[in-house]
Structures are given as structure tokens and as C-alpha cells.
Design an enzyme around this catalytic site. Sequence first.
Site, short mmCIF file in Angstrom:
data_model
loop_
_atom_site.label_atom_id
_atom_site.label_comp_id
_atom_site.label_asym_id
_atom_site.label_seq_id
_atom_site.Cartn_x
_atom_site.Cartn_y
_atom_site.Cartn_z
N CYS A 1 37.71 28.76 42.32
CA CYS A 1 38.36 28.10 43.88
C CYS A 1 39.48 28.74 43.90
CB CYS A 1 38.95 26.27 43.15
SG CYS A 1 37.24 25.81 42.51
N GLY B 1 36.19 30.67 47.17
CA GLY B 1 35.55 29.36 47.04
C GLY B 1 34.86 29.29 48.24
N ASN C 1 41.65 24.55 39.71
CA ASN C 1 40.56 26.10 39.75
C ASN C 1 40.70 25.98 37.81
OD1 ASN C 1 41.58 29.36 40.28
ND2 ASN C 1 39.83 28.49 39.35
N GLY C 2 39.55 26.22 37.51
CA GLY C 2 38.70 26.67 36.20
C GLY C 2 38.14 25.67 35.88
N CYS D 1 43.43 35.76 33.14
CA CYS D 1 41.36 36.07 32.87
C CYS D 1 41.96 37.98 33.57
CB CYS D 1 41.00 35.98 34.00
SG CYS D 1 39.57 36.05 34.68
N TYR E 1 38.05 41.60 39.72
CA TYR E 1 37.36 41.12 40.62
C TYR E 1 37.44 40.28 41.78
CZ TYR E 1 32.69 39.59 42.68
OH TYR E 1 31.43 39.29 43.39
N SER F 1 33.19 46.51 47.23
CA SER F 1 33.50 46.05 45.35
C SER F 1 34.01 47.16 44.25
CB SER F 1 31.67 46.21 45.02
OG SER F 1 30.67 46.66 45.35
N ASP G 1 32.08 47.57 40.39
CA ASP G 1 33.26 47.41 39.80
C ASP G 1 32.99 46.75 38.25
OD1 ASP G 1 32.58 44.97 41.24
OD2 ASP G 1 33.88 44.66 42.07
N CYS H 1 31.26 33.74 30.59
CA CYS H 1 32.48 33.31 30.20
C CYS H 1 32.75 31.73 30.74
CB CYS H 1 32.89 33.71 31.63
SG CYS H 1 34.54 32.35 32.03
N CYS I 1 42.71 37.65 28.25
CA CYS I 1 41.21 36.93 27.80
C CYS I 1 40.25 38.50 28.44
CB CYS I 1 40.85 36.19 28.81
SG CYS I 1 39.19 35.36 28.43
S1 SF4 Z 1 35.48 35.45 29.76
FE1 SF4 Z 1 36.33 37.26 31.19
S2 SF4 Z 1 35.68 35.93 32.99
FE2 SF4 Z 1 36.53 34.76 32.04
S3 SF4 Z 1 38.30 33.74 31.88
FE3 SF4 Z 1 37.79 35.32 30.35
S4 SF4 Z 1 38.24 38.50 30.92
FE4 SF4 Z 1 38.33 36.28 32.42
#
Ligand code: SF4
Length: 468
Positions: free
Chosen positions: A15, A41, A115-116, A249, A255, A296, A359, A395, A446
Site C-alpha cells: 500500500c 497499490g 502499509n505492511g 526492507c 523494486y 524493471s 531486478d 515475506c 531486512c
Molecule cells: S522479507 Fe524481503 S520483501 Fe519482506 S520485508 Fe524483508 S526484505 Fe522486504
Amino acid sequence: MNRFLSPVCRPKEACGIFAVYGHEEAAKLTYFGLYALQHRGQESAGMVTSNGAGMLEHKAMGLVPEIFDERILDGLKGRMALGHVRYSTTGSSSLVNAQPFRILYAGKSLAIAHNGNLVNARQIRSELENRGSIFQTTMDSEVVLHLTAKSFKKGQEQAMIETVAQIKGAYSLVIMTEDTLIAARDPNGFRPLCLGRIDSGFVLSSETCAFDLVEAEYIRDVEPGEILIIGPNGIKSVYSPIESRKSQCVFELIYFARPDSNVFGQNVYLFRKRQGELLAEEYPMDVDLVMPFPDSGNYAAIGYAQVSGIPLEMGVIRNHYVGRTFIQPSQSMRDFGVQVKLNPVKELLKGQRVLIIEDSIIRGTTARTRIKTLRKIGATEVHMLVSCPPHRFACNYGIDFSTRGELIAAHKSVEAIRDFAGLDSLGYLDIKNMVKATHIPTGDLCLACFTGDYPIPIDDKFTKHCLE
Ligand code: SF4
């Protein structure tokens, strides 16, 4: 048979959020903000405004320009607005699940845009339902409003502190009351959220590209774990009682985010170009030309070409006027679906050794079809380099590859993916180089979909429809 065919099979974002506090043109600014965030989105969009005493709203399925017009925006009165564009990662794609989601509690309106993905939404929801709570949607975001409403008598600040102490997972969210905006970002900081100024008011946005469009000045990111309250008494920050390491992230940078945004303190365009430069150092290639599949791998391909000296060509042309879906003429014309959107330049690619920069490869089916087309028009060699490592893990933090089964790299080696896609060679950017391209310390990112090292334990029973 499905009459409609989605043109490309690519990962989807959860989102985008845009909000305005203290501006005459709050609804119009939010419309433009959502327009800039449309890439995050495309299923539904909505807006709630407040004039200090009551709220007005408009939500629908579809794209921002299809949903709002001058008349609707003129009707959305008030100096505060909260807007949202949605791609569903928890709860189905339907109008009831469109956001912002609004409730009436003790005579007061509360609206949320999120968002999330919350990883403990199922558990909280079932606890609340056991105590008599009634839910209207199948979104995890509704859980947040229930928790906030429960503590609201203690004041907004305390209610938010108590709420964020109970929810786990990825959230960048904004709650609007009749006279206050409350922004919160999870302590890991998975998804972006930034604060800006416009005239004497404030704006909040998932990405800075929306600030550029409305000519707002970027002030700073909402910090991981921060709760930012913007109201009649000014602006105030408090922090979540939960401490956690940052885990922003990296896939936002690779991306999702627009290349003209700055996300987590990084310019997205320059990050992607650095990925390409590092790919060129890691994989020197003997080919005639380097090219992306638009859009991409565009910026990584520029980086690769500049460092390697191999000519960059736009060997595939994108039709910008293709909508989200189109009617499939017949089952026997399956490839039509791909070429309507991207068409290769035969005269350029025939007899050439081609290197494609991508990508990501998620399911592998799109790459396979495109490569088949390049071979059909006479490319003599087709190689591919991917500007991140293989996606091997699901994810659960707001991206739509929520099960490992969907990920080709979870069950095939790089060589097997190469053969499946019909490539002469395939290489992925090493994880150390990907992190190096960010200029962010490894420990603040992450990387779970590459490493399986989840910053917050995930719920194995989680599916997009688990609250239905
Ligand atoms: S698992 Fe991958 S897509 Fe999901 S939050 Fe972590 S880095 Fe982002």
C-alpha cells in the site's frame, strides 16, 4: 477460462499512504499524493477528510484518476485528509477492505491507513472476538483501530503507546481523528514513511516522490518505533516501548519504491545504478549489448553499461498505454499477453549476444516467456544478471510472496532456473554487494527473503486470506 489476463506476473506492494494536516486544499493535495504513490497499490484507493468536527470519505475499487474527479474532491471538505492506495496482502481485494478504514467510537470518528502486514493479527483478532468485538473487514489494519479505541479514554498518546506494544510485524500507518493525525512506524522500520511541510501545514507520505509533486518540503523520515502526533497543540514524538533492531526492507529499494524517491535515506535511482555497477565488477561478460526489460532493470542496466563499456540498448519497447488488464483474445494466443506490453526491436537484437539486467526473478514464468521471444526473433545468445540474490524465502511483512512455493529459487538451483528460463547463463548479485550498494549497515536491513533470517518470527499459518 479467465477472460482477463494480468499483463505481467510481478511482486506487488502492500500500500501507499498520504496525509495532510492544516491545509485549505487537503483533499486535492492528497489526490495528487496518491497519484504519485499509485505504483504501491492499484486495487483500490480512498480518502477521508476532516473539518475538525466530522469526517467525509470516498473509496472505490480501481486507480486514483478513475475514483476521484473535481466534483468528488470539492465535496471532501476539511483541512485534514488521509489517503490510501491498496494492494491486498491481508484480506481480499474488495471494497469493504478498501482504506482508509473508518469507525465511530464513543461518538468520535477514527480512520486508519496502513502499509505492511501484522504477523500477530490472527491471534489478536481472535482474542478480541472472544471478548465480543465485531469486525467489519478481513484486514489486519482493523485490529489496530480496535486496540486504539479500547485505550482511547486514556488519551491519544497513551492509546497509541498501548496499541503499538501489542501489535507485531510491519506497519507504517496513519490514524486520523477529527483534529489530529497520528503516524506510527514499527520498531523494525520495515516500510517507509516520511514527514514533510507544506505552507503552514504538514504532510506524511510513504515516499518522497509524492512531496515533489505537491511541492512539499521533506523534513525527515518517521523513525522506526516513533509515534508522531500532529494536532492543535503542534507536533510531538513519543516512542514505542518495544525495542527492536532496525530491519528496513531492502526490497523497497530494489523494486518497489519509485526511482525518484529517497527511501531509508537512500536515493533509489542511485542505489539501483550502484547495483548494476557492482554486477559489472562481479560478472564481466563478453556480449554485444546490455539491456533491461523495461522498467524493471533500467537503472542497474545503466550502471552495468557505464562500468563495463558495453553499449546499453533499449531492446524491448514498452507500450505505456496498456491498462492493468485486457481481454485475452483466445487461449491459443497466450504470448499475446506478453507482447502487448513489451515488444522487442527485431532489427536491433537479431544476431546479437544479449545481456539482460533484471531486478528480481520471483516465479520465473515471465522471464521464460520473454526469453523465448528474444530467441524467436534471432538473438544468438541470451544471458541474464539479476541485481539481487535469489529469493528463496517468503515475506510476511507486506509483500505478496507469502509462501515459499511461489518462489522459483526456493526449489530450484541457479543452474536449474537458467535452464527453466532458457538462458545461456544466469548470475545473481552477491548479498554483500547488494548491501554495499545501499550504504546502510547490514544490521539495519531486512534481508529475510534472501537469507531466511526473519527479524520477527513469522506465523506459518499466515496466508493472504487467513482472516476470512
Ligand atoms: S522479507 Fe524481503 S520483501 Fe519482506 S520485508 Fe524483508 S526484505 Fe522486504
